[in-house]
Design a protein around this motif. Structure first.
Motif, short mmCIF file in Angstrom:
data_model
loop_
_atom_site.label_atom_id
_atom_site.label_comp_id
_atom_site.label_asym_id
_atom_site.label_seq_id
_atom_site.Cartn_x
_atom_site.Cartn_y
_atom_site.Cartn_z
N THR A 17 1.12 -1.29 -0.34
CA THR A 17 0.00 0.17 -0.19
C THR A 17 0.51 1.26 0.19
O THR A 17 0.45 2.11 0.19
CB THR A 17 -1.06 0.21 1.07
N SER A 18 2.39 1.17 0.05
CA SER A 18 3.02 2.37 -0.32
C SER A 18 4.25 2.17 -0.86
O SER A 18 5.03 0.56 -0.75
CB SER A 18 3.16 2.70 1.56
N ARG A 40 -0.69 -3.33 7.23
CA ARG A 40 -1.35 -3.05 8.23
C ARG A 40 -2.57 -2.28 8.13
O ARG A 40 -3.24 -2.21 9.37
CB ARG A 40 -0.12 -2.68 9.83
N ARG A 41 -2.46 -1.49 7.23
CA ARG A 41 -4.18 -0.42 7.85
C ARG A 41 -5.02 -0.24 6.72
O ARG A 41 -4.64 -0.16 5.39
CB ARG A 41 -2.87 1.08 7.38
N ALA A 42 -6.20 -1.11 7.37
CA ALA A 42 -7.00 -1.34 6.28
C ALA A 42 -7.95 -0.11 5.45
O ALA A 42 -7.98 -0.37 4.35
CB ALA A 42 -8.29 -1.61 7.00
N ALA A 43 -7.82 1.18 6.24
CA ALA A 43 -7.82 2.09 4.71
C ALA A 43 -6.80 2.16 3.88
O ALA A 43 -7.31 3.24 2.74
CB ALA A 43 -8.32 3.45 5.32
N GLU A 44 -5.95 2.41 3.89
CA GLU A 44 -4.81 1.97 3.01
C GLU A 44 -4.89 1.33 2.12
O GLU A 44 -4.86 0.98 0.69
CB GLU A 44 -3.52 2.23 3.40
N ALA A 64 -6.12 -6.75 6.43
CA ALA A 64 -5.69 -6.36 7.03
C ALA A 64 -4.31 -7.05 8.22
O ALA A 64 -4.57 -8.00 8.90
CB ALA A 64 -5.51 -5.02 7.65
N ASP A 66 -0.62 -7.90 10.66
CA ASP A 66 0.93 -7.27 10.75
C ASP A 66 1.81 -8.38 10.98
O ASP A 66 1.28 -9.77 11.55
CB ASP A 66 0.08 -6.70 11.79
#
Length: 277
Positions: A17-18, A40-44, A64, A66
């Motif tokens: 996601t990044s 880890r980040r659901a929104a991303e 999501a 870790d």
């Protein structure tokens, strides 16, 4: 170079996601891969999935997770076991920059779990799975130019990445004749937000300026298509790693040089949170 689509219709990307992971996801979607994105980040995750579906008309599933958690593989396989996964990109990684004894032990253990242990877990699971497939598969692990030798003020991160490089090189040799591709890609500084604006150190002051994320992703995928055991991304990074580190300067001198550069670049200690690199 091998067309990665020969390995299957789906690709799994951790850390998708990044930064480099997101760029690799976009390029695989453009080639027609359906994607499983893990971060880890659901929104991303939802942001990336929505954009990829709209731009490339591919199926994208998200979870999501870790990867430092002991049970992450069981949750991941509940999502991937029924899919024709042929390509795995283990891009999740991160660390912090500081004097070794100035960060608590828990930070160092987390760096090892995120960068090294998770790579072992993913490689072991999917290499065994791919060995049983007629069309086999391809796995990309991420080292770093910081793993080419010890880096003071990034000691545990550089140690973890060195372990990943050795792991991938060894397993590439073991599985080469079996038709399973394993490539370790080692980027240098890359223009992600957490390099350009790193809270631990002014990385923009270092002598090697960051490469564009897209250029790193393109070179990484070409290395995987060639089944290179280990590929350092970027001509200047290869020069610094292979020529400066081993021929002009001794290994000891190179460690000292990078230690001096990072010590000068360090900012006053921040929160001590583990950050993607």
């Amino acid at each position: 170079m091998t067309d990665l689509r020969r390995f299957g219709e789906w690709a799994l990307i951790t850390g998708g996601t990044s930064g480099i992971g997101e760029a690799v996801a976009e390029r695989l979607a453009a080639r027609g891969f359906n994607l499983v994105l893990v971060a880890r980040r659901a929104a991303e995750l939802e942001r990336c999935a929505t954009a990829l579906r709209a731009q490339h008309a591919v199926e994208v599933r998200t979870r999501a997770l870790d990867v430092t958690q002991a049970d992450f593989l069981s949750e991941l396989t509940s999502l991937t076991d029924t899919l024709d996964i042929g390509v795995v990109i283990a891009c999740a990684g991160g660390g912090d920059l500081d004097a070794f004894t100035d960060r608590p032990l828990a930070n160092h253990v987390a760096v090892l779990q995120l960068n090294a242990t998770a790579s072992v877990v993913l490689l072991h699971h999917f290499a065994r799975r791919f060995q049983g497939r007629s069309n086999r598969g391809a796995i990309m692990l991420f080292g770093s130019t910081m793993g080419l030798h010890g880096i003071p003020y990034g000691a545990t991160y550089s140690a973890a990445k060195a372990a990943v490089i050795a792991l991938g090189e060894a397993v590439n040799a073991e599985l080469k004749d079996a038709g399973v591709y394993v490539t370790v890609v080692s980027p240098g500084p890359t223009a992600t937000p957490l390099v350009v604006q790193n809270p631990d150190a002014d990385l923009m002051s270092l002598p090697i300026k960051p490469m564009a994320v897209g250029a790193v992703a393109d070179e990484a995928l070409k290395a995987l298509m060639r089944n290179e055991p280990h590929h350092v991304v970027g001509r200047l990074n290869r020069f610094m790693g292979n020529l400066v580190g081993r021929r002009i300067l001794s290994r000891r001198a190179s460690v000292g040089l990078w230690g001096a550069l990072l010590k000068k670049a360090l900012r006053p200690s921040a929160s001590g949170a583990l950050r993607p690199m």
